[in-house]
Design a protein around this motif. Structure first.
Motif, PDB file in Angstrom:
ATOM      1  N   LYS A  59       1.002  -0.913   0.141  1.00 10.73           N
ATOM      2  CA  LYS A  59      -0.150   0.032  -0.102  1.00 10.73           C
ATOM      3  C   LYS A  59       0.770   0.978  -0.025  1.00 10.73           C
ATOM      4  O   LYS A  59       0.577   2.157  -0.527  1.00 10.73           O
ATOM      5  CB  LYS A  59      -1.104   0.160   1.425  1.00 10.73           C
ATOM      6  N   ASP A  60       2.004   1.165   1.231  1.00 17.69           N
ATOM      7  CA  ASP A  60       2.950   2.485   1.273  1.00 17.69           C
ATOM      8  C   ASP A  60       3.369   2.408  -0.580  1.00 17.69           C
ATOM      9  O   ASP A  60       4.240   3.705  -0.158  1.00 17.69           O
ATOM     10  CB  ASP A  60       3.644   2.590   2.189  1.00 17.69           C
ATOM     11  N   HIS A  61       3.112   1.807  -1.342  1.00 16.72           N
ATOM     12  CA  HIS A  61       4.132   2.459  -2.540  1.00 16.72           C
ATOM     13  C   HIS A  61       2.933   2.236  -3.622  1.00 16.72           C
ATOM     14  O   HIS A  61       3.764   2.856  -4.982  1.00 16.72           O
ATOM     15  CB  HIS A  61       4.985   1.016  -2.927  1.00 16.72           C
ATOM     16  N   VAL A  62       1.765   2.360  -3.594  1.00 15.92           N
ATOM     17  CA  VAL A  62       1.362   2.302  -4.672  1.00 15.92           C
ATOM     18  C   VAL A  62      -0.459   2.947  -4.815  1.00 15.92           C
ATOM     19  O   VAL A  62      -0.917   3.049  -5.317  1.00 15.92           O
ATOM     20  CB  VAL A  62       0.440   0.250  -5.510  1.00 15.92           C
ATOM     21  N   GLN A  63      -0.198   3.474  -3.370  1.00 16.99           N
ATOM     22  CA  GLN A  63      -2.008   3.904  -2.719  1.00 16.99           C
ATOM     23  C   GLN A  63      -1.702   5.181  -3.728  1.00 16.99           C
ATOM     24  O   GLN A  63      -2.730   5.890  -3.197  1.00 16.99           O
ATOM     25  CB  GLN A  63      -2.270   3.896  -1.631  1.00 16.99           C
ATOM     26  N   GLY A  64      -0.729   5.945  -3.939  1.00 14.49           N
ATOM     27  CA  GLY A  64      -1.149   7.324  -4.319  1.00 14.49           C
ATOM     28  C   GLY A  64      -1.391   6.878  -5.896  1.00 14.49           C
ATOM     29  O   GLY A  64      -1.674   7.942  -6.611  1.00 14.49           O
ATOM     30  N   ILE A  65      -1.595   6.193  -6.443  1.00 13.56           N
ATOM     31  CA  ILE A  65      -0.966   5.983  -8.325  1.00 13.56           C
ATOM     32  C   ILE A  65      -3.104   6.544  -8.773  1.00 13.56           C
ATOM     33  O   ILE A  65      -2.797   7.239  -9.915  1.00 13.56           O
ATOM     34  CB  ILE A  65      -1.161   4.543  -8.380  1.00 13.56           C
ATOM     35  N   GLY A  66      -3.833   6.317  -7.917  1.00 11.71           N
ATOM     36  CA  GLY A  66      -4.503   6.444  -9.293  1.00 11.71           C
ATOM     37  C   GLY A  66      -5.631   7.820  -8.974  1.00 11.71           C
ATOM     38  O   GLY A  66      -5.569   8.823 -10.009  1.00 11.71           O
ATOM     39  N   ALA A  67      -4.649   8.720  -7.143  1.00 13.70           N
ATOM     40  CA  ALA A  67      -4.527  10.234  -7.807  1.00 13.70           C
ATOM     41  C   ALA A  67      -4.043  11.354  -8.523  1.00 13.70           C
ATOM     42  O   ALA A  67      -3.902  11.967  -9.357  1.00 13.70           O
ATOM     43  CB  ALA A  67      -4.914  10.864  -5.847  1.00 13.70           C
ATOM     44  N   LEU A  68      -2.718   9.656  -8.778  1.00  9.63           N
ATOM     45  CA  LEU A  68      -1.460  10.677 -10.177  1.00  9.63           C
ATOM     46  C   LEU A  68      -2.184  10.675 -11.103  1.00  9.63           C
ATOM     47  O   LEU A  68      -1.701  11.136 -12.314  1.00  9.63           O
ATOM     48  CB  LEU A  68      -0.180   9.711  -9.651  1.00  9.63           C
ATOM     49  N   ARG A  69      -2.822   9.657 -11.474  1.00  9.79           N
ATOM     50  CA  ARG A  69      -3.336   9.635 -13.163  1.00  9.79           C
ATOM     51  C   ARG A  69      -4.282  10.191 -12.817  1.00  9.79           C
ATOM     52  O   ARG A  69      -4.830  10.583 -14.633  1.00  9.79           O
ATOM     53  CB  ARG A  69      -4.085   7.913 -13.083  1.00  9.79           C
ATOM     54  N   GLN A  70      -5.205  10.825 -12.426  1.00 13.33           N
ATOM     55  CA  GLN A  70      -6.753  11.357 -12.474  1.00 13.33           C
ATOM     56  C   GLN A  70      -5.469  13.010 -12.937  1.00 13.33           C
ATOM     57  O   GLN A  70      -6.542  13.606 -14.212  1.00 13.33           O
ATOM     58  CB  GLN A  70      -7.162  12.416 -11.410  1.00 13.33           C
ATOM     59  N   GLN A  71      -4.704  13.893 -12.487  1.00 11.87           N
ATOM     60  CA  GLN A  71      -3.625  14.867 -12.802  1.00 11.87           C
ATOM     61  C   GLN A  71      -3.036  14.489 -14.214  1.00 11.87           C
ATOM     62  O   GLN A  71      -3.078  15.642 -14.846  1.00 11.87           O
ATOM     63  CB  GLN A  71      -2.809  15.070 -11.482  1.00 11.87           C
ATOM     64  N   TYR A  72      -2.484  12.996 -14.135  1.00 11.95           N
ATOM     65  CA  TYR A  72      -1.628  13.066 -14.971  1.00 11.95           C
ATOM     66  C   TYR A  72      -1.821  12.155 -15.668  1.00 11.95           C
ATOM     67  O   TYR A  72      -1.654  10.588 -16.019  1.00 11.95           O
ATOM     68  CB  TYR A  72      -0.416  13.487 -15.106  1.00 11.95           C
ATOM     69  N   PRO A  73      -3.457  11.959 -16.567  1.00 10.96           N
ATOM     70  CA  PRO A  73      -4.244  11.045 -17.205  1.00 10.96           C
ATOM     71  C   PRO A  73      -2.669  10.453 -18.245  1.00 10.96           C
ATOM     72  O   PRO A  73      -3.262   9.163 -18.480  1.00 10.96           O
ATOM     73  CB  PRO A  73      -5.157  11.106 -18.176  1.00 10.96           C
ATOM     74  N   GLN A  74      -1.933  11.083 -18.583  1.00 11.61           N
ATOM     75  CA  GLN A  74      -1.287  10.017 -19.909  1.00 11.61           C
ATOM     76  C   GLN A  74      -0.436   9.728 -19.253  1.00 11.61           C
ATOM     77  O   GLN A  74       0.470   8.777 -19.547  1.00 11.61           O
ATOM     78  CB  GLN A  74      -0.634  11.023 -20.969  1.00 11.61           C
ATOM     79  N   ALA A  75       0.350   9.977 -17.586  1.00 10.24           N
ATOM     80  CA  ALA A  75       0.958   8.937 -16.997  1.00 10.24           C
ATOM     81  C   ALA A  75       0.767   6.609 -17.297  1.00 10.24           C
ATOM     82  O   ALA A  75      -0.174   6.826 -17.026  1.00 10.24           O
ATOM     83  CB  ALA A  75       1.123   8.831 -15.917  1.00 10.24           C
TER      84      ALA A  75
END
Ligand code: ZN
Ligand code: FE
Length: 256
Positions: A59-75
């Motif tokens: 969790k402490d390595h992946v839980q930010g993925i969703g929010a990062l992708r919201q901001q940067y959908p092309q990532a």
């Protein structure tokens, strides 16, 4: 092939790391412990997130993925193929020797099972960078959750073959605690004493002790030297199998 790196705290003791390629502007986050500080670090520098390189499913390595992708959908999200079910959808499913790129920066995947069974590290040979996740820590190594202990020794023995000048970026600020344990194991290791002075000064100033170099780790990290006669003597295991020495060290640290 010029690059820049940003490292900053996330959560209680994780690190967020950004790798930026100056030639193309591509920028990778190594893991996604927490979206807010990663987004802030990107904004501060005017960087655009192009990649997320995941080391393992915790969790402490992946839980930010969703929010990062919201901001940067092309990532593009890359990670260990065998952990996709736990991480969530990956764009690139990686295994041993697979190549990754962040703009014009080229890296390769090293599988390092132990902490998790599918854990991978990212090695950028030209840039001289290792993103070690929770496998190799400054002065320590990750807890071994998902494989037998000797499997982790094989993984660490693989990483220590990288060039001594390699900069090692790990996932957590555990260095003081690791160093105290290491000093208990090797009270006569002069390089370790010296390094601990530097580490203590950095922490007192609120600065990260990461990155270190592979040369530092080879000289001072007991978990990379399970086959070192001096270390074996220090724990009364002269002549033992390195995997058994590693297992004894890791078990002692778990109990510490
Ligand atoms: Zn972990
Ligand atoms: Fe972690």
């Amino acid at each position: 092939m010029a690059h820049e790196i940003a490292i900053f705290p996330c959560l209680a003791d994780n690190y967020g790391v950004l790798l930026h390629d100056e030639a193309t502007g591509a920028t990778a986050a190594i893991d996604a412990p927490e979206a807010a500080p990663i987004l802030a670090a990107l904004a501060e520098r005017g960087w655009t997130l192009s990649d997320i390189l995941v080391t393992h499913h915790h969790k402490d390595h992946v839980q930010g993925i969703g929010a990062l992708r919201q901001q940067y959908p092309q990532a593009r999200v890359s990670g260990p193929a065998t952990e996709e079910a736990k991480i969530g959808a990956l764009d690139l499913r990686l295994g041993e020797h697979d190549r990754v790129s962040v703009g014009s920066l080229h890296g390769q995947v090293m599988t390092t099972p132990g902490h998790t069974a599918g854990h991978i590290c990212y090695y950028f040979a030209e840039a001289g960078l290792l993103f070690a996740g929770d496998t190799l820590f400054a002065l320590g190594c990750g807890r071994v959750f998902e494989t037998p202990l000797p499997v982790m020794w094989v993984s660490l023995a693989k990483l220590r073959q990288l060039p001594p000048a390699t900069m090692v970026y790990c996932g957590h600020e555990y260095t003081m605690n690791n160093g105290r344990f290491a000093l208990g194991i090797e009270p006569d290791n002069a390089a370790l004493h010296q390094r601990m002075q530097v580490v203590a000064a950095l922490r007192a100033a609120g600065k990260p002790t990461v990155p270190s170099t592979m040369a530092d780790e080879l000289a001072t990290n007991p978990f990379l030297r399970a086959d070192d006669p001096g270390l074996q003597r220090a724990i009364n295991m002269t002549g033992a199998e390195p995997a058994a020495v590693f297992a004894a060290l890791r078990s002692a640290k778990d109990r510490a």
